[in-house]
Design a protein around this motif. Structure first.
Motif, PDB file in Angstrom:
ATOM      1  N   GLU A  50      11.327  11.161   8.087  1.00 30.61           N
ATOM      2  CA  GLU A  50      11.009  12.565   7.842  1.00 30.61           C
ATOM      3  C   GLU A  50      11.307  12.873   6.382  1.00 30.61           C
ATOM      4  OE1 GLU A  50      12.056  15.553  10.951  1.00 30.61           O
ATOM      5  OE2 GLU A  50      13.279  13.887  11.719  1.00 30.61           O
ATOM      6  N   ASP A  51      10.522  13.780   5.819  1.00 28.99           N
ATOM      7  CA  ASP A  51      10.704  14.117   4.410  1.00 28.99           C
ATOM      8  C   ASP A  51      10.459  15.601   4.209  1.00 28.99           C
ATOM      9  OD1 ASP A  51      11.316  13.540   1.806  1.00 28.99           O
ATOM     10  OD2 ASP A  51       9.576  12.287   1.442  1.00 28.99           O
ATOM     11  N   GLU A  52      11.145  16.182   3.236  1.00 29.21           N
ATOM     12  CA  GLU A  52      10.883  17.550   2.797  1.00 29.21           C
ATOM     13  C   GLU A  52      10.277  17.461   1.413  1.00 29.21           C
ATOM     14  OE1 GLU A  52      14.232  20.130   3.016  1.00 29.21           O
ATOM     15  OE2 GLU A  52      14.458  19.868   5.169  1.00 29.21           O
ATOM     16  N   LEU A  85       5.622  16.329  -3.777  1.00 28.48           N
ATOM     17  CA  LEU A  85       6.823  15.773  -4.401  1.00 28.48           C
ATOM     18  C   LEU A  85       8.009  15.901  -3.451  1.00 28.48           C
ATOM     19  CD1 LEU A  85       6.479  17.233  -8.007  1.00 28.48           C
ATOM     20  CD2 LEU A  85       5.962  14.910  -7.230  1.00 28.48           C
ATOM     21  N   PRO A  86       8.748  14.804  -3.252  1.00 25.76           N
ATOM     22  CA  PRO A  86       9.893  14.839  -2.342  1.00 25.76           C
ATOM     23  C   PRO A  86      11.083  15.580  -2.954  1.00 25.76           C
ATOM     24  CG  PRO A  86       9.793  12.711  -3.407  1.00 25.76           C
ATOM     25  CD  PRO A  86       8.563  13.473  -3.846  1.00 25.76           C
ATOM     26  N   LEU A  87      11.852  16.196  -2.082  1.00 27.16           N
ATOM     27  CA  LEU A  87      13.058  16.895  -2.517  1.00 27.16           C
ATOM     28  C   LEU A  87      14.302  16.016  -2.414  1.00 27.16           C
ATOM     29  CD1 LEU A  87      12.298  20.366  -0.945  1.00 27.16           C
ATOM     30  CD2 LEU A  87      12.191  19.734  -3.357  1.00 27.16           C
ATOM     31  N   PRO A 144       6.957  26.943  -3.878  1.00 27.65           N
ATOM     32  CA  PRO A 144       8.369  26.683  -3.641  1.00 27.65           C
ATOM     33  C   PRO A 144       8.735  26.446  -2.179  1.00 27.65           C
ATOM     34  CG  PRO A 144       8.025  29.002  -4.072  1.00 27.65           C
ATOM     35  CD  PRO A 144       6.707  28.318  -4.288  1.00 27.65           C
ATOM     36  N   GLY A 145       7.901  26.879  -1.251  1.00 28.44           N
ATOM     37  CA  GLY A 145       8.195  26.651   0.159  1.00 28.44           C
ATOM     38  C   GLY A 145       8.131  25.168   0.495  1.00 28.44           C
ATOM     39  N   ARG A 146       9.038  24.710   1.301  1.00 28.11           N
ATOM     40  CA  ARG A 146       9.096  23.296   1.673  1.00 28.11           C
ATOM     41  C   ARG A 146       8.078  22.997   2.762  1.00 28.11           C
ATOM     42  NH1 ARG A 146      15.370  21.663   1.416  1.00 28.11           N
ATOM     43  NH2 ARG A 146      15.847  22.832  -0.460  1.00 28.11           N
TER      44      ARG A 146
END
Length: 104
Positions: free
Chosen positions: A58-60, A10-12, A43-45
């Protein structure tokens, strides 16, 4: 005993860069927990990179997963969930993968 783990990235952030409301992720976790009896959020990205129409992106993301007894009904549910999540998070694609697991 569960035999398949469904992992969802899931993207942030939305594609335009605005943060995704935390409740979007929480609501997805609650939905999975209600449907399958549990869901785990890491919870870590994690960082994703890809090329989209010639543009470097780029995505987190966060990882969310649930362990289930796989069936055609579960597969249909996950397919429909993917469509809903793509709309909710305004994404072209939300990755949901399935992996066989063995509990010991």
């Amino acid at each position: 005993m569960s035999d398949t783990r469904y992992l969802i990235l899931l993207p942030l952030k939305f594609p335009e860069g605005k943060p995704v409301p935390a409740e979007y992720i929480t609501e997805t976790q609650i939905e999975l927990a209600r449907c399958f009896g549990g869901a785990t959020l890491e919870p870590g990205r994690v960082s994703g990179m890809w090329v989209d129409e010639g543009q470097f992106v780029e995505d987190e993301l966060v990882k969310l997963w649930t362990d289930v007894d796989d069936s055609s009904e579960v597969q249909l549910y996950m397919s429909q969930l993917r469509q809903r999540l793509q709309q909710r998070f305004r994404q072209k694609v939300i990755y949901i993968t399935a992996q066989r697991i063995q509990m010991r």
